[in-house]
Design an enzyme around this catalytic site. Structure first.
Site, PDB file in Angstrom:
ATOM      1  N   LYS A 289       4.486   2.634  12.043  1.00 56.62           N
ATOM      2  CA  LYS A 289       5.583   1.829  11.486  1.00 56.62           C
ATOM      3  C   LYS A 289       6.899   2.179  12.189  1.00 56.62           C
ATOM      4  O   LYS A 289       7.668   1.297  12.582  1.00 56.62           O
ATOM      5  CB  LYS A 289       5.707   2.072   9.973  1.00 56.62           C
TER       6      LYS A 289
ATOM      7  N   GLN B 202       5.080   5.670   1.036  1.00 62.07           N
ATOM      8  CA  GLN B 202       3.715   5.621   1.551  1.00 62.07           C
ATOM      9  C   GLN B 202       2.726   6.060   0.469  1.00 62.07           C
ATOM     10  O   GLN B 202       2.923   7.085  -0.187  1.00 62.07           O
ATOM     11  CB  GLN B 202       3.600   6.518   2.798  1.00 62.07           C
TER      12      GLN B 202
ATOM     13  N   ASP C 242       7.552  -3.318   0.222  1.00 60.54           N
ATOM     14  CA  ASP C 242       6.128  -3.427  -0.127  1.00 60.54           C
ATOM     15  C   ASP C 242       5.894  -4.516  -1.178  1.00 60.54           C
ATOM     16  O   ASP C 242       4.749  -4.849  -1.477  1.00 60.54           O
ATOM     17  CB  ASP C 242       5.623  -2.098  -0.705  1.00 60.54           C
TER      18      ASP C 242
END
Ligand code: GUN
Length: 280
Positions: free
Chosen positions: A49, A93, A116
């Site tokens: 990422k 994460q 997200d």
């Protein structure tokens, strides 16, 4: 001939569009990634990422915490990042250690920085047909179908898996696109009776090569969200070699949905930054 859904190719087309959007923004979007513990898979994802941000001229910062970190420390970090005007996206994460409440932590996120799409506000918006920041993997699947002009409206779609990050938002996106959607999960009896009548199947059950040719009808579109390490290679939830010839279209693993997830994350970061610029 089976159509291979090439996620790298679709991701490249998203990146070229994004570069244009980024050049028009008055800020350089910045992603903050919170990484807890040292799960090797998570470390690899987080590195890729950060690398992708760099390649697109976006900023990123990875904030690492040990497994033993307290929930209070993480909540305080999220609060600080929420208030930092130079940070536009926050990604926590997953997975998190079991002593951390995932829902408490995600609910503390500013919904405008929730790249997200997992806060109640963003999930609710998706359900109400007013999506803003949408979970990356299911959004990536939709973009892939769109790129290859695969029709969704009026078609029978089966989603295998009901996770908050993939299965549920996937079903919702397909409903919003006017598909007729069935969600199968670990308690579903006779999954094949559903999948065999499906025109579109999205596999997100987390079991290596679980979807075999017996579960698929001739001419189906099969999208594989799974990723598993087997020996020194990778495979998905679908038994690709055995299923491919039956399908109208199929996404491979690797090179299918994986590159799409990260492309949509970048898209969400740029969208988050532009929403914050508009808000002032
Ligand atoms: N871990 C594996 N996939 C994901 C994802 O899409 N988002 C987050 N936050 N963690 C993950």
């Amino acid at each position: 001939m089976t159509l291979i859904l090439d996620g790298k190719k679709v991701a490249e087309s998203i990146y070229s569009q994004l570069l244009l959007e980024v050049s028009l923004l008055p800020v350089v979007p910045k992603l903050a990634v919170i990484l807890v513990g040292n799960d090797p898979a998570s470390e690899t994802y987080v590195r890729s990422k950060a690398k992708k941000c760099q390649a697109l001229g976006l900023q990123s910062e990875t904030i690492k915490f040990p497994d033993s970190v307290s929930e209070e420390t993480l909540l305080a970090k999220v609060k600080e990042l929420n208030q930092d005007r130079g940070t536009h996206g926050i990604l926590i994460q997953l997975p998190l250690p079991s002593h951390i409440s995932k829902s408490r932590l995600f609910e503390s996120l500013d919904p405008l920085k929730d790249v997200d799409g997992l806060t109640a506000e963003n999930a609710g918006r998706l359900m109400l047909g007013k999506p803003r920041l949408v979970p990356c993997t299911p959004m990536g699947v939709m973009e892939m179908l769109k790129f290859y002009s695969i029709p969704v409206e009026g078609r029978r779609a089966v989603v295998l898996g009901r996770s908050e990050i993939v299965g549920k938002p996937m079903a919702q996106l397909l409903i919003n696109a006017n598909a007729t959607v069935t969600v199968c999960h670990s308690k579903t009896k006779d999954i094949g009776s559903f999948t065999r009548s499906a025109e579109i199947i999205v596999a997100a059950i987390g079991k290596a090569k679980w979807v075999g040719p017996d579960l698929i009808s001739e001419g189906a579109v099969v999208v594989d969200v799974g990723i598993h390490r087997v020996g020194d290679g990778l495979c998905g939830d679908v038994d690709y070699e055995k299923v491919e010839s039956k399908c109208h279209a199929i996404s491979p693993v690797p090179g299918g949905v994986g590159p799409m997830t990260i492309a949509i994350l970048m898209k969400n970061l740029v969208l988050a930054a532009s929403l914050q610029v508009k808000k002032g």
